[in-house]
Design an enzyme around this catalytic site. Structure first.
Site, PDB file in Angstrom:
ATOM      1  N   LYS A   2       5.550  -5.196   3.557  1.00 40.44           N
ATOM      2  CA  LYS A   2       5.168  -5.537   5.070  1.00 40.44           C
ATOM      3  C   LYS A   2       6.307  -5.975   5.883  1.00 40.44           C
ATOM      4  O   LYS A   2       6.672  -7.247   5.783  1.00 40.44           O
ATOM      5  CB  LYS A   2       4.088  -6.612   4.948  1.00 40.44           C
ATOM      6  CG  LYS A   2       2.827  -5.823   4.141  1.00 40.44           C
ATOM      7  CD  LYS A   2       1.369  -6.548   4.257  1.00 40.44           C
ATOM      8  CE  LYS A   2       0.328  -5.718   3.599  1.00 40.44           C
ATOM      9  NZ  LYS A   2      -0.948  -6.510   3.324  1.00 40.44           N
ATOM     10  N   THR A  43      -8.425  -3.989 -18.473  1.00 39.62           N
ATOM     11  CA  THR A  43      -7.292  -3.646 -17.580  1.00 39.62           C
ATOM     12  C   THR A  43      -6.043  -4.367 -18.136  1.00 39.62           C
ATOM     13  O   THR A  43      -6.189  -5.262 -18.794  1.00 39.62           O
ATOM     14  CB  THR A  43      -7.664  -3.821 -16.070  1.00 39.62           C
ATOM     15  OG1 THR A  43      -7.543  -5.168 -15.953  1.00 39.62           O
ATOM     16  CG2 THR A  43      -8.720  -3.143 -15.597  1.00 39.62           C
ATOM     17  N   TRP A  81       3.816  -1.179   7.492  1.00 41.81           N
ATOM     18  CA  TRP A  81       3.856  -1.045   5.976  1.00 41.81           C
ATOM     19  C   TRP A  81       5.053  -0.083   5.365  1.00 41.81           C
ATOM     20  O   TRP A  81       4.876   1.151   6.282  1.00 41.81           O
ATOM     21  CB  TRP A  81       2.777  -0.388   5.286  1.00 41.81           C
ATOM     22  CG  TRP A  81       1.434  -1.542   5.335  1.00 41.81           C
ATOM     23  CD1 TRP A  81       1.613  -2.876   6.086  1.00 41.81           C
ATOM     24  CD2 TRP A  81       0.145  -1.344   4.856  1.00 41.81           C
ATOM     25  NE1 TRP A  81       0.356  -3.511   6.102  1.00 41.81           N
ATOM     26  CE2 TRP A  81      -0.507  -2.720   5.227  1.00 41.81           C
ATOM     27  CE3 TRP A  81      -0.493  -0.550   4.177  1.00 41.81           C
ATOM     28  CZ2 TRP A  81      -1.753  -2.853   4.932  1.00 41.81           C
ATOM     29  CZ3 TRP A  81      -1.713  -0.815   3.831  1.00 41.81           C
ATOM     30  CH2 TRP A  81      -2.342  -1.989   4.129  1.00 41.81           C
ATOM     31  N   GLU A 129     -11.250   1.092 -14.108  1.00 41.67           N
ATOM     32  CA  GLU A 129     -12.378   0.722 -13.363  1.00 41.67           C
ATOM     33  C   GLU A 129     -13.611   2.003 -12.910  1.00 41.67           C
ATOM     34  O   GLU A 129     -14.282   1.995 -12.395  1.00 41.67           O
ATOM     35  CB  GLU A 129     -12.383  -0.011 -12.230  1.00 41.67           C
ATOM     36  CG  GLU A 129     -11.915  -1.466 -12.601  1.00 41.67           C
ATOM     37  CD  GLU A 129     -10.414  -1.823 -12.737  1.00 41.67           C
ATOM     38  OE1 GLU A 129      -9.735  -0.843 -12.977  1.00 41.67           O
ATOM     39  OE2 GLU A 129      -9.935  -2.838 -12.360  1.00 41.67           O
TER      40      GLU A 129
END
Ligand code: ADP
Length: 542
Positions: free
Chosen positions: A437, A185, A442, A329
């Protein structure tokens, strides 16, 4: 009681064997790194992949050894790909766009023994070769005539190297859970992490990609993967296309709008796949030169969110747009926005709304959304939470990192924040580390960025959460204006006002000359957070 079906391990080289037997004359066309267009077919690819296997075997490369490639999409890369996997070695595709130090770090971590590369990357590798002691030999994807003078250890042109094998060799057989390929990654947070695919996961992922509602190609189609082989197996196309006998067109080193257009046109490409940046270059080239692509039917776009204007541009050309979401992934396909009933008949804006979602998963991917405590959240299209996934082609651990990455139900946290609606359509709202946040609620940084780039003077926008004494965090909008364009803080705020909830409005806007990006073209928020760590909002005293 066990079933009485044959033991037939799902091994990657069975795919190229099938392609050679059933679709042997189907073409693989490449814009070679040396320049000219090169043509071969699946039978030749298989024959030469076997020579790669034989040559590696003779060099002492064994089951589980890592062989790296740092290379463009070409026929030689595909041969090496299957040749490496065909003896149970691990094909480690390295992203050449990483910083040289990161490349050296990754090669060392993987302990690669052989490194195969294109002419393009020889100078970069020469500079870092002394930091990669595990490499015993460099193989350059070219012939003797084009081979440069190089200091790389035991360097040899690929064509000479495989010419020393006669091809009288058989694929090795082993268990289907054996490791086949590896991809790190990009490491936007911490060191890069090695994702290790198995033969079984790659074959199953190819089957998942093969439906009309996935990548949408068949044996009669022509696929041009702009997405590189080093980007999660070119989204699985390196396995899925040969498994179906789809003709492949490889762009080599030239990914600009004009070069991609030329290949799409001359090779009558029907299907293509790439990230939004590539399509932006292509669409600009088409618009500037009043061009048409009568054969193109299907564009897969993923890696970051596909802008609505881009979806519309392709739809207006009569092209089916397949917006996809996934990650390294996940091999990498997670979801694809095909229109199933009752959405297939939608028109106009309502149709674009659905095409713009990240879509629903194919069989083989399960999803859920949870709050920070792991409690599952409803699929109502509104509630957003951490997106978690499971499936036979989803990682359960990283290479040489001893840590559990799954929750108690076996789900992997993607690091994305999303909503899912009652029909299973998922929408990405943010990366969990980027979500702002504010007062316990959110705010989606992506939604704010998408809105801000709609302002005609804005070239690129990034939103980060900055500490606020009252609200914990508040959004700071960072804007790069288009060349020659002007707009003030107030102009942009006025443009955004009324299009989002009041409490989502950025508390401030700063203008910059450039926004940093990762090696895969995503906005590098860690660098921005660093750059603005001393920043405090004008209203912070309130
Ligand atoms: P890395 O995480 O190393 O940058 P990946 O290519 O695996 O590399 O990136 C996966 C991430 O890219 C996803 O978790 C998601 O945040 C983002 N992404 C991929 N496709 C989309 C999409 N269609 N819309 C929005 N974000 C996307």
């Amino acid at each position: 009681m066990l079933g009485l079906m044959q033991d037939w391990p799902l091994l990657c080289h069975r795919i190229i064997e099938h392609a050679a037997q059933i679709h042997g004359t189907q073409e693989i066309v490449t814009r070679s790194v040396e320049g000219p267009i090169h043509r071969t077919n699946y039978k030749n690819i298989r024959d030469r992949a076997l020579k790669v296997s034989q040559r590696l075997d003779r060099d002492g490369i064994k089951l589980g050894d890592r062989v790296a490639t740092i290379a463009w999409n070409t026929w030689r890369h595909l041969e090496a790909w299957y040749g490496i996997m065909g003896i149970g070695a691990i094909c480690h595709t390295v992203n050449p766009r990483l910083f040289p130090e990161q490349i050296a770090w990754i090669v060392n971590h993987a302990q690669d023994r052989v490194l195969m590369t294109d002419l393009t990357f020889v100078p970069i590798l020469e500079k870092i070769a002394d930091k990669m002691p595990s490499i015993e030999r460099y193989v350059v994807f070219t012939d003797k005539a084009h081979m440069p003078q190089t200091t790389l250890k035991n360097a040899v042109p690929y064509e000479d190297w495989i010419a020393q094998a006669d091809g009288d060799f058989k694929w090795k057989t082993f268990e289907e859970n054996t490791a086949a390929a590896m991809c790190y990654t990009s490491g936007t947070t911490g060191d890069p992490k090695g994702v290790l695919y198995s033969h079984r996961s790659n074959v199953l992922h190819a089957l998942m990609a093969n439906t009309g509602d996935s990548l949408g190609a068949n044996a009669g189609d022509t696929m041009l993967p702009v997405v590189p082989l080093f980007h999660a197996n070119s989204w699985g196309i390196a396995f899925s296309a040969p498994s179906m006998g789809t003709k492949l067109v490889f762009p080599g080193a030239k990914l600009d709008g004009a070069s991609v257009f030329e290949l799409l046109e001359t090779e009558k490409v029907t299907h293509t796949a790439g990230v939004p940046t590539v399509w932006l270059m292509l669409l600009n080239h088409i618009a500037a030169n009043h061009l048409k692509l009568p054969h193109l039917r299907f564009v897969v776009c993923g890696g970051s969110a596909m802008p609505r204007s881009m979806i519309k541009a392709f739809v207006d050309m009569g092209v089916t747009v397949r917006h996809a979401w996934g990650m390294t992934e996940m091999s990498p396909i997670g979801t694809l926005a095909a229109l199933k009933p009752p959405f297939a008949e939608l028109e106009g804006d309502a149709r674009l709304d659905m095409l713009q979602t990240q879509g629903y998963p194919p069989f083989g991917v399960q999803m859920k959304i949870t709050d920070d405590a792991g409690k599952e959240l409803p699929w109502d299209g509104k509630t957003f939470g951490r997106l978690k996934v499971s499936g036979p082609a989803v990682s359960k651990a990283y290479f040489r990192i001893d840590a559990n990455i799954l929750d108690e139900d076996g789900y992997f946290d993607t690091g994305d924040v999303a909503t899912i609606d009652g029909h299973g359509y998922m929408r990405i709202t943010d990366r969990s580390k980027d979500v702002i946040k504010s007062g316990g609620e959110w705010i989606s940084s992506i939604d704010l960025e998408n809105l801000a780039v709609g302002h005609p003077a804005v070239a690129e926008a990034a939103v980060i959460g900055v500490h606020h004494p009252k609200w914990d965090e508040r959004p700071l909008l960072i804007v790069q204006l288009k060349q020659g364009a002007t707009a003030t803080r107030e102009d942009i705020l006025k443009y955004m006002d009324g299009k989002i909830a009041k409490w989502w409005m950025p508390d401030d806007i700063v203008f910059v000359d450039g926004i940093p990006h990762t090696a895969t073209g995503k906005i590098l928020k860690t660098a921005l957070r660093d750059q603005f760590k001393a920043y405090s909002f004008p209203n912070a005293a309130a």
